[in-house]
Design an enzyme around this catalytic site. Structure first.
Site, short mmCIF file in Angstrom:
data_model
loop_
_atom_site.label_atom_id
_atom_site.label_comp_id
_atom_site.label_asym_id
_atom_site.label_seq_id
_atom_site.Cartn_x
_atom_site.Cartn_y
_atom_site.Cartn_z
N HIS A 17 0.85 -1.21 0.00
CA HIS A 17 0.00 0.00 0.00
C HIS A 17 0.88 1.25 0.00
CE1 HIS A 17 -2.94 -2.67 2.45
NE2 HIS A 17 -3.48 -2.51 1.25
N LYS A 41 -17.23 -6.53 7.83
CA LYS A 41 -15.99 -7.22 8.19
C LYS A 41 -15.63 -6.99 9.65
CE LYS A 41 -13.41 -7.14 3.82
NZ LYS A 41 -12.24 -6.56 3.18
O1 PNS Z 1 -8.77 -2.84 0.68
P1 PNS Z 1 -10.02 -3.42 0.12
O2 PNS Z 1 -10.86 -4.08 1.19
O3 PNS Z 1 -9.77 -4.31 -1.07
O4 PNS Z 1 -10.88 -2.13 -0.43
C1 PNS Z 1 -12.14 -2.29 -1.04
C2 PNS Z 1 -12.84 -0.92 -1.22
C3 PNS Z 1 -12.84 -0.16 0.08
C4 PNS Z 1 -12.12 -0.13 -2.27
C5 PNS Z 1 -14.28 -1.18 -1.74
O5 PNS Z 1 -14.85 -2.23 -0.99
C6 PNS Z 1 -15.17 0.06 -1.61
O6 PNS Z 1 -14.95 1.06 -2.23
N1 PNS Z 1 -16.20 -0.06 -0.75
C7 PNS Z 1 -17.11 1.02 -0.47
C8 PNS Z 1 -18.53 0.62 -0.86
C9 PNS Z 1 -18.75 0.87 -2.33
O7 PNS Z 1 -18.61 1.96 -2.84
N2 PNS Z 1 -19.14 -0.19 -3.06
C10 PNS Z 1 -19.44 -0.09 -4.47
C11 PNS Z 1 -18.42 -0.76 -5.33
S1 PNS Z 1 -19.14 -2.26 -5.98
#
Ligand code: PNS
Length: 164
Positions: A17, A41
């Protein structure tokens, strides 16, 4: 001002990251690293802890800000007038998932939010927060995966006395 958001769970932040953060910070005037407050989670670190860890780990990069968000990324981006989300791609296995999210976000946002992918540097391609946690939970060495102060915090969570 060119601004971007780098969203993620960051539970906890890894060198992978941090590599993406450093490189993206050179491409934008401001990079907001935003921790998703995901009620589904069960994280190792609370959102507040993850924000603090990220602040400490990025304190030498002046144009990086750390924040958190709840709900949809497109809403968070719109509220902050941000049109680019940054994500790291480690391997082809990440691609399908990331492509789906990126396309969904673009569509849902009325084509206002695009996603920019940075391929993770090869030395970090194998890294994930989940594997770091698993290794640390068994007392394994994670010094090549996360900054030293982060490693200590993980060992503390798992009560690994030898490593604290
Ligand atoms: O580090 P991660 O867990 O792979 O990150 C995933 C993340 C946070 C980028 C993704 O789950 C996200 O943006 N979640 C917020 C909810 C959202 O906007 N969902 C729509 C996309 S399908």
């Amino acid at each position: 001002m060119k601004r971007a958001v780098y969203p993620g769970s960051f539970d906890p932040v890894t060198f992978g990251h941090l590599d993406v953060i450093r490189r993206a910070s050179e491409m934008f005037d401001v990079l907001i690293v935003s921790v998703l407050n995901n009620k589904v989670k069960t994280p190792l670190f609370s959102v507040e802890e993850r924000v603090k860890i990220l602040q400490e780990a990025t304190k030498d990069i002046p144009n990086v800000q750390v924040d958190s968000f709840t709900g949809l990324l497109i809403n968070y981006a719109a509220e902050h007038d941000i049109h680019v989300a940054v994500r790291g791609l480690r391997a082809i296995t990440d691609f399908e998932y990331e492509l789906q999210i990126a396309q969904t976000n673009r569509k849902l946002s009325g084509e206002k939010l695009d996603t920019m992918f940075l391929t993770t540097s090869l030395e970090y391609a194998y890294l994930s927060s989940s594997s770091v946690k698993e290794i640390a939970s068994f007392g394994g060495d994670v010094s090549q995966c996360v900054p030293e102060f982060v490693a200590k915090l993980i060992y503390e969570k798992y009560h690994i006395q030898d490593r604290i």
